[in-house]
Design an enzyme around this catalytic site. Structure first.
Site, PDB file in Angstrom:
ATOM      1  N   ASP A   1      43.495  33.433  51.220  1.00  0.00           N
ATOM      2  CA  ASP A   1      42.693  34.425  50.501  1.00  0.00           C
ATOM      3  C   ASP A   1      42.574  34.101  49.016  1.00  0.00           C
ATOM      4  O   ASP A   1      41.685  34.607  48.335  1.00  0.00           O
ATOM      5  CB  ASP A   1      43.319  35.816  50.670  1.00  0.00           C
TER       6      ASP A   1
ATOM      7  N   PHE B   1      39.762  37.527  63.713  1.00  0.00           N
ATOM      8  CA  PHE B   1      41.174  37.681  64.059  1.00  0.00           C
ATOM      9  C   PHE B   1      41.840  38.494  62.964  1.00  0.00           C
ATOM     10  O   PHE B   1      41.442  38.412  61.799  1.00  0.00           O
ATOM     11  CB  PHE B   1      41.856  36.312  64.191  1.00  0.00           C
TER      12      PHE B   1
ATOM     13  N   LYS C   1      50.686  15.306  38.917  1.00  0.00           N
ATOM     14  CA  LYS C   1      51.770  16.090  39.520  1.00  0.00           C
ATOM     15  C   LYS C   1      52.509  16.874  38.421  1.00  0.00           C
ATOM     16  O   LYS C   1      52.879  16.286  37.389  1.00  0.00           O
ATOM     17  CB  LYS C   1      52.734  15.134  40.225  1.00  0.00           C
TER      18      LYS C   1
ATOM     19  N   ASN D   1      49.663  28.486  54.697  1.00  0.00           N
ATOM     20  CA  ASN D   1      50.418  29.333  55.618  1.00  0.00           C
ATOM     21  C   ASN D   1      50.770  28.498  56.848  1.00  0.00           C
ATOM     22  O   ASN D   1      50.239  27.396  57.014  1.00  0.00           O
ATOM     23  CB  ASN D   1      49.597  30.579  55.982  1.00  0.00           C
TER      24      ASN D   1
ATOM     25  N   LYS E   1      33.707  44.101  58.103  1.00  0.00           N
ATOM     26  CA  LYS E   1      33.120  42.753  58.182  1.00  0.00           C
ATOM     27  C   LYS E   1      31.974  42.682  59.196  1.00  0.00           C
ATOM     28  O   LYS E   1      31.474  41.601  59.490  1.00  0.00           O
ATOM     29  CB  LYS E   1      34.207  41.726  58.518  1.00  0.00           C
TER      30      LYS E   1
ATOM     31  N   LYS F   1      38.938  46.194  59.445  1.00  0.00           N
ATOM     32  CA  LYS F   1      38.291  44.885  59.221  1.00  0.00           C
ATOM     33  C   LYS F   1      37.054  44.730  60.106  1.00  0.00           C
ATOM     34  O   LYS F   1      36.037  44.198  59.668  1.00  0.00           O
ATOM     35  CB  LYS F   1      39.268  43.750  59.550  1.00  0.00           C
TER      36      LYS F   1
HETATM   37  O1  C5P Z   1      40.992  40.180  55.950  1.00  0.00           O
HETATM   38  P1  C5P Z   1      41.755  39.172  56.756  1.00  0.00           P
HETATM   39  O2  C5P Z   1      41.982  37.901  55.997  1.00  0.00           O
HETATM   40  O3  C5P Z   1      43.022  39.663  57.363  1.00  0.00           O
HETATM   41  O4  C5P Z   1      40.769  38.893  57.970  1.00  0.00           O
HETATM   42  C1  C5P Z   1      41.070  37.980  58.961  1.00  0.00           C
HETATM   43  C2  C5P Z   1      39.789  37.410  59.520  1.00  0.00           C
HETATM   44  O5  C5P Z   1      38.906  37.041  58.467  1.00  0.00           O
HETATM   45  C3  C5P Z   1      40.037  36.132  60.312  1.00  0.00           C
HETATM   46  O6  C5P Z   1      39.090  36.092  61.340  1.00  0.00           O
HETATM   47  C4  C5P Z   1      39.819  35.041  59.264  1.00  0.00           C
HETATM   48  O7  C5P Z   1      39.429  33.824  59.893  1.00  0.00           O
HETATM   49  C5  C5P Z   1      38.719  35.627  58.400  1.00  0.00           C
HETATM   50  N1  C5P Z   1      38.786  35.285  56.966  1.00  0.00           N
HETATM   51  C6  C5P Z   1      37.755  34.597  56.373  1.00  0.00           C
HETATM   52  N2  C5P Z   1      37.787  34.300  55.040  1.00  0.00           N
HETATM   53  C7  C5P Z   1      38.824  34.681  54.277  1.00  0.00           C
HETATM   54  C8  C5P Z   1      39.888  35.384  54.863  1.00  0.00           C
HETATM   55  C9  C5P Z   1      39.834  35.668  56.210  1.00  0.00           C
HETATM   56  O8  C5P Z   1      36.808  34.217  57.074  1.00  0.00           O
HETATM   57  N3  C5P Z   1      38.842  34.376  52.987  1.00  0.00           N
END
Ligand code: C5P
Length: 404
Positions: A276, A321, A286, A207, A339, A335
């Site tokens: 994700d 975040f 490649k 990203n 979390k 979240k």
């Molecule tokens: O669920 P989402 O990805 O939107 O959540 C964002 C938060 O979770 C951010 O703080 C990001 O750094 C963390 N995150 C993480 N591991 C992931 C995805 C997101 O620690 N696989």
């Protein structure tokens, strides 16, 4: 640096010309700069240049009738928040080590109680001379902050250590010395940047995260004297001074680094834009272009932050975040709860000046009680400062009565 008063002492070395740019940097950052020069420094750069840039008269005479009408050297010594000596020559360093006060600058140095930053600059042999090294050791013992000179090509056509430290490094150290050490003793982990998930040796999913928000958070915490570890995915940013950087590439690497450190941290801020998903298979070579479509199957990556929330030690502050494109508050609050976070910093990726790659951010900070605070669109460094102010309040609330 805004509203702070800096006294810049310039002694007579060739790097004195660089002091003009330093004045500009301090003034641009909102500081009021008073320049004091030694007699020799005036051979290298004119007081008029420095007076024009600082907007204040330049001091150099101990017995200036006008200034001494109010005992100028004591007044200057008392009213400054920070003294910066750049360049500090071998001679000035030697005088300081011996406590000599035979001109306006050295008199102020003895009279001030403000923090003092020494930025040495001289020929390599002069720098390496045991007398200079002994004098520098003495200055450190006296509590002065002595920077290391840079190594490289010197004005005297020799190579080695002795160049004035870079202006960004001087500026950053000055900023740290002007900041209250409100996070001293705190161990802080910040994650930043994107992660890269390869599906062949040269291509990956990711990203556009630049890492700027996380780097600003790490720099601001270090300035408040925290012990900061920054775990960052690939970025093109220069690591902040005084921060331990652990570079990673994939989410799995970020998880290994973060999980290995998490238990001993007082605060963890996960500002990384973690991927994700990752490709199930990574082709060994490649991938060749073919006529048809290319399908890549993705596996879910572990949620690092959710894992930290599950095993959070008591007293630890966990901040996440949430970058959203819709239903900002609802999604972010969900979240925060899911979390097990203490704060969540939500930003709307569709709002201009906010989110990936920009130098500014407009965020909404939500806590466990559901209180939401909107911060205006600000440079990421200012957002970082306001977030630390907020986190410090949480740390104070958690501290047993009478401690912090
Ligand atoms: O669920 P989402 O990805 O939107 O959540 C964002 C938060 O979770 C951010 O703080 C990001 O750094 C963390 N995150 C993480 N591991 C992931 C995805 C997101 O620690 N696989």
């Amino acid at each position: 640096m805004k509203g702070k008063s800096i006294l810049l002492g310039i002694s007579g070395g060739i790097a004195a010309y660089k002091a003009a740019e330093l004045v500009r940097c301090f003034v641009k950052a909102g500081a009021s700069v008073q320049v004091v020069m030694t007699k020799n420094a005036r051979q290298f750069i004119t007081p008029l240049t420095l007076q024009t840039l600082s907007g204040q008269p330049v001091g150099s005479e101990l017995f200036d009738e006008q200034a001494e009408a109010r005992i100028g050297h004591i007044h200057a010594a008392r009213t400054t928040d920070l003294m910066v000596l750049a360049p500090a020559t071998a001679n000035l360093i030697a005088k300081m080590a011996a406590g000599i006060a035979d001109d306006y600058l050295t008199t102020i140095i003895l009279a001030t109680t403000a923090p003092l930053l020494v930025c040495p600059s001289m020929n390599v042999k002069m720098y390496e001379h045991p007398a200079t090294q002994r004098n520098l050791a003495t200055l450190r013992q006296l509590g002065y902050h002595v920077m290391e000179p840079e190594s490289g090509y010197l004005a005297c056509n020799e190579e080695g250590a002795g160049r004035l430290p870079g202006l960004p490094a001087i500026f950053e150290t000055a900023e740290r010395l002007l900041t209250a050490p409100s996070l001293r003793g705190k161990r802080i982990l910040v994650s930043a940047g994107p992660t890269w998930e390869f599906f062949d040796p040269v291509r990956y999913l990711s990203n556009p995260s630049s890492g700027k928000m996380g780097f600003a958070l790490a720099a601001a915490a270090a300035r408040r004297s925290a012990q900061v570890t920054l775990v960052s995915g690939p970025t093109s940013l220069v690591p902040p001074r005084g921060v331990d950087l652990i570079p990673v590439t994939t989410t799995a690497e970020m998880q290994a680094a973060v999980d290995g450190l998490a238990a001993r941290m007082d605060v963890i801020v996960m500002s990384a834009a973690v991927s994700d998903y990752r490709p199930v298979e990574v082709a060994p070579q490649k991938l060749k272009k073919t006529a048809g479509e290319l399908h890549i199957t993705l596996a879910k990556n572990p949620d690092i932050l959710a894992g930290l929330g599950c095993s959070k030690p008591s007293g630890q502050i966990l901040v996440g975040f949430a970058a959203e494109t819709e239903n900002l508050v609802e999604n972010a609050t969900e979240k925060l709860v899911k979390k097990n976070l203490d704060l969540i910093v939500a930003n709307n990726l569709k709002q201009s000046g906010s989110g990936f790659g920009t130098d500014t951010n407009a965020v909404r900070v939500i806590d466990r009680e559901g209180h939401a605070t909107d911060l205006p669109c600000l440079p990421k460094m200012e957002v970082a400062e306001l977030l630390w102010d907020r986190i410090e309040r949480l740390l104070e609330d958690r501290a047993p009565h009478g401690t912090s």
